[in-house]
Design a protein around this motif. Structure first.
Motif, PDB file in Angstrom:
ATOM      1  N   ALA A  12      -2.001  -4.964  -1.650  1.00 23.15           N
ATOM      2  CA  ALA A  12      -3.131  -5.799  -2.085  1.00 23.15           C
ATOM      3  C   ALA A  12      -2.984  -6.246  -3.530  1.00 23.15           C
ATOM      4  O   ALA A  12      -3.797  -5.937  -4.398  1.00 23.15           O
ATOM      5  N   GLY A  13      -1.884  -6.982  -3.812  1.00 19.14           N
ATOM      6  CA  GLY A  13      -1.732  -7.682  -5.089  1.00 19.14           C
ATOM      7  C   GLY A  13      -1.936  -9.168  -4.853  1.00 19.14           C
ATOM      8  O   GLY A  13      -2.481  -9.568  -3.818  1.00 19.14           O
ATOM      9  N   ALA A  15       0.125 -11.536  -4.012  1.00 18.28           N
ATOM     10  CA  ALA A  15       0.777 -12.078  -2.812  1.00 18.28           C
ATOM     11  C   ALA A  15       0.036 -11.649  -1.550  1.00 18.28           C
ATOM     12  O   ALA A  15      -0.196 -12.456  -0.644  1.00 18.28           O
ATOM     13  N   GLY A  40      -4.962  -4.606  -6.559  1.00 17.60           N
ATOM     14  CA  GLY A  40      -4.565  -5.445  -7.696  1.00 17.60           C
ATOM     15  C   GLY A  40      -3.112  -5.375  -8.115  1.00 17.60           C
ATOM     16  O   GLY A  40      -2.548  -6.363  -8.569  1.00 17.60           O
ATOM     17  N   THR A 155      -4.317   3.675   1.925  1.00 18.12           N
ATOM     18  CA  THR A 155      -3.592   3.605   3.194  1.00 18.12           C
ATOM     19  C   THR A 155      -2.176   3.123   2.926  1.00 18.12           C
ATOM     20  O   THR A 155      -1.957   1.962   2.579  1.00 18.12           O
ATOM     21  N   ALA A 157       1.558   2.174   3.906  1.00 18.59           N
ATOM     22  CA  ALA A 157       2.477   1.788   4.979  1.00 18.59           C
ATOM     23  C   ALA A 157       3.763   2.580   4.818  1.00 18.59           C
ATOM     24  O   ALA A 157       4.325   2.648   3.725  1.00 18.59           O
ATOM     25  N   THR A 222       3.968   0.314  -7.644  1.00 16.67           N
ATOM     26  CA  THR A 222       5.132  -0.545  -7.434  1.00 16.67           C
ATOM     27  C   THR A 222       6.407   0.299  -7.397  1.00 16.67           C
ATOM     28  O   THR A 222       7.139   0.400  -8.375  1.00 16.67           O
ATOM     29  N   ASP A 225       8.543   0.416  -1.944  1.00 17.11           N
ATOM     30  CA  ASP A 225       8.382   0.798  -0.527  1.00 17.11           C
ATOM     31  C   ASP A 225       8.686  -0.357   0.421  1.00 17.11           C
ATOM     32  O   ASP A 225       9.276  -0.152   1.490  1.00 17.11           O
ATOM     33  N   MET A 229      11.281  -0.194   3.515  1.00 19.40           N
ATOM     34  CA  MET A 229      10.764  -0.371   4.885  1.00 19.40           C
ATOM     35  C   MET A 229      11.486  -1.498   5.612  1.00 19.40           C
ATOM     36  O   MET A 229      11.860  -1.363   6.789  1.00 19.40           O
TER      37      MET A 229
HETATM   38  P1  ADP Z   1       2.763  -9.041  -6.064  1.00 23.85           P
HETATM   39  O1  ADP Z   1       2.683  -9.495  -7.477  1.00 23.85           O
HETATM   40  O2  ADP Z   1       4.044  -9.336  -5.406  1.00 23.85           O
HETATM   41  O3  ADP Z   1       1.557  -9.419  -5.270  1.00 23.85           O
HETATM   42  P2  ADP Z   1       1.626  -6.500  -6.868  1.00 23.85           P
HETATM   43  O4  ADP Z   1       2.346  -5.482  -7.681  1.00 23.85           O
HETATM   44  O5  ADP Z   1       0.580  -7.305  -7.549  1.00 23.85           O
HETATM   45  O6  ADP Z   1       2.748  -7.429  -6.181  1.00 23.85           O
HETATM   46  O7  ADP Z   1       0.961  -5.820  -5.613  1.00 23.85           O
HETATM   47  C1  ADP Z   1       1.658  -4.967  -4.738  1.00 23.85           C
HETATM   48  C2  ADP Z   1       0.689  -3.969  -4.142  1.00 23.85           C
HETATM   49  O8  ADP Z   1       1.298  -3.296  -3.046  1.00 23.85           O
HETATM   50  C3  ADP Z   1       0.262  -2.883  -5.139  1.00 23.85           C
HETATM   51  O9  ADP Z   1      -1.142  -2.838  -5.218  1.00 23.85           O
HETATM   52  C4  ADP Z   1       0.855  -1.606  -4.529  1.00 23.85           C
HETATM   53  O10 ADP Z   1       0.083  -0.442  -4.808  1.00 23.85           O
HETATM   54  C5  ADP Z   1       0.883  -1.936  -3.049  1.00 23.85           C
HETATM   55  N1  ADP Z   1       1.826  -1.133  -2.252  1.00 23.85           N
HETATM   56  C6  ADP Z   1       3.083  -0.757  -2.599  1.00 23.85           C
HETATM   57  N2  ADP Z   1       3.662  -0.020  -1.628  1.00 23.85           N
HETATM   58  C7  ADP Z   1       2.753   0.066  -0.612  1.00 23.85           C
HETATM   59  C8  ADP Z   1       2.751   0.713   0.674  1.00 23.85           C
HETATM   60  N3  ADP Z   1       3.790   1.428   1.102  1.00 23.85           N
HETATM   61  N4  ADP Z   1       1.640   0.599   1.445  1.00 23.85           N
HETATM   62  C9  ADP Z   1       0.561  -0.100   1.008  1.00 23.85           C
HETATM   63  N5  ADP Z   1       0.506  -0.705  -0.197  1.00 23.85           N
HETATM   64  C10 ADP Z   1       1.582  -0.643  -1.005  1.00 23.85           C
END
Ligand code: ADP
Length: 455
Positions: A12-13, A15, A40, A155, A157, A222, A225, A229
């Motif tokens: 949930a960032g 993207a 975020g 949660t 993944a 970050t 993962d 995956m």
């Molecule tokens: P982007 O700028 O590409 O959107 P961000 O760093 O803003 O990337 O957001 C990536 C989000 O993905 C972070 O909030 C992070 O905690 C979350 N994240 C990373 N690994 C996992 C996972 N295995 N399962 C769920 N969320 C994840």
């Protein structure tokens, strides 16, 4: 437990939110998984600036720009290791993505100010209100709640699930109490889990230079993962050794300094001897290396009140300013001599440097380092001086995607049902990501991923 949606988005960032919103808009049922307690990611803690060519603000300010120039700057900024076709997709769609944020998501951007980050030929970075990603994430989250996307925080993944034909059909995740949840995805999965800046082991695996000696600006989630995956189902990776440091960060915590954005308004960088050593608007990697080559591996950023008044970086980042002052990392001084003495710099040497800067400002030409925006006069106090170090900030490498954000395998073929967008991907920024291009990347490709997966 088992749950079924059309689309599962991981992370949930910027993207992930953009993908989830577009998929929902296209009529799909969507769940957004976030492993941290709050949303975020790096997007939230970033400055939130977003590059786009020919925006409404550029038009208002009379700045000429083009998609071609944006492509050229981005490719050159990455030492031509970015994929030209993909960079063009970014440059062609970033303007519409910015307008979407403004008109649909109701993000407020400053109407009369743009940043020109290092490596860009013109001012093209839109600045959100408050100068941080909080404005983006707050509005994206609200919009998503209104639209009815299901958000699951805490949660994580763990694994992608495939069917007998190798199509990605779901995600296995761990919930808050350590419980396993299977999310079935009728249409597909979008990986938007960000980069691996906070994972020291993974950094070392792909580039031993970026070991424990570097702190990081990045969000704790970050950890790469998404890359691991996707590799589990045969995804290809690229540019993994390209890891970027941000040049001016807090020497105690590694956190990015946004107060130091005064650099884009004319602040200079000096070393312990009070001398400039690099063009202040150079690329992040070049400035970072130059700083590390100085005695002690740190820099001081120096600016005066008239520079401070341009971008008001102190007022908009007051909390950071107060903390830096309290920690003795930033000092406001009436005179240059006082500023020098605070950090044991020879006052005469610093005065000589500033005299030279003033001379170059007047002449409109920096004979020493060719400052591309032109240096500013710093003869009048008060002055601000701040100690800073480089810190790991962005991982350019990651998954290989095509124009429709499908994740590709080693043979260059799409893995059915699997899409990716944002820092988890590795085809845009090459060796070095330019400032303002991360938000452009995550919003632009996040939207495309959401539209495609919902088809
Ligand atoms: P982007 O700028 O590409 O959107 P961000 O760093 O803003 O990337 O957001 C990536 C989000 O993905 C972070 O909030 C992070 O905690 C979350 N994240 C990373 N690994 C996992 C996972 N295995 N399962 C769920 N969320 C994840």
């Amino acid at each position: 437990a088992e749950q079924t949606f059309d689309v599962v988005v991981i992370g949930a960032g910027g993207a992930g939110f953009s993908a989830a919103l577009e998929a929902k808009q296209a009529g799909a049922s969507v769940v957004l998984l976030e492993k941290m307690p709050s949303v975020g990611g790096n997007t939230l803690i970033s400055g939130g600036e977003m590059n786009a060519a020919n925006t409404w603000v550029q038009k208002k300010l009379g700045i000429e720009d083009s998609v071609d120039l944006f492509v050229k700057d981005t490719l050159k900024g990455g030492d031509d290791k970015g994929d030209p076709e993909m960079v063009r997709v970014l440059a062609e769609n970033a303007t519409a993505a910015a307008e979407w944020l403004k008109d649909e998501v109701k993000v407020n951007f400053l109407e009369d100010h743009l940043f020109q980050f290092g490596g860009h030929s013109v001012k093209r970075a839109l600045i959100p209100e408050g100068h941080t990603g909080a404005e983006l994430i707050t509005k994206l989250k609200k919009h998503m709640d209104d639209a009815g996307v299901v958000l699951k925080t805490n949660t994580k993944a763990d694994k992608l699930i495939t069917d007998d034909n190798g199509k990605v059909v779901g995600v296995e995740a761990t919930g808050a109490s350590g419980n396993t949840i299977t999310f079935h995805a009728g249409k597909g999965v979008v990986i938007a889990a960000g980069g691996f800046g906070s994972n020291v082991e993974m950094r070392k695996q792909y580039n031993p230079e970026y070991d424990e000696k570097y702190m990081t600006t990045d969000a704790p989630g970050t950890t790469g993962d998404g890359i691991v995956m996707a590799q589990g189902v045969g995804a290809a990776i690229t540019n993994m050794d390209s890891i970027q440091t941000y040049p001016v960060c807090n020497p105690k915590t590694g956190v990015i300094s946004l107060v130091a954005d005064s650099r884009f308004d004319g602040a200079i960088l000096v070393n312990q001897s009070g001398e400039r050593f690099v063009e202040e608007l150079e690329r992040r990697d070049v400035i970072s290396k130059a700083i590390l080559a100085q005695d002690g591996g740190y820099t001081y950023q120096l600016w005066n009140q008239s520079i401070a008044d341009i971008g008001k970086t102190i007022e908009v980042h007051q909390d950071e300013y107060d903390m830096l002052v309290k920690d003795g990392l930033l000092h406001k001084a009436e005179t240059l001599e006082e500023a020098a003495k605070f950090f044991n710099i020879d006052p005469k040497a610093l005065q000589a440097t500033v005299d030279r800067v003033n001379q170059f400002a007047k002449a409109g030409k920096d004979d020493d380092f060719k400052h591309r925006a032109g240096l500013k006069d710093m003869s009048q106090g008060p002055y601000y001086i701040q100690k800073a170090v480089p810190s790991v900030h962005h991982t350019m490498g990651g998954l290989v995607i095509n124009k429709t954000t499908e994740v590709l395998n080693e043979k260059g073929q799409p893995i059915p049902g699997l899409f990716a967008a944002g820092e988890v991907t590795g085809v845009i920024h090459g060796k070095n990501r330019l400032g303002g291009n991360a938000i452009a990347d995550v919003i632009t490709f996040g939207r495309i991923a959401g539209q495609q997966v919902a088809k």
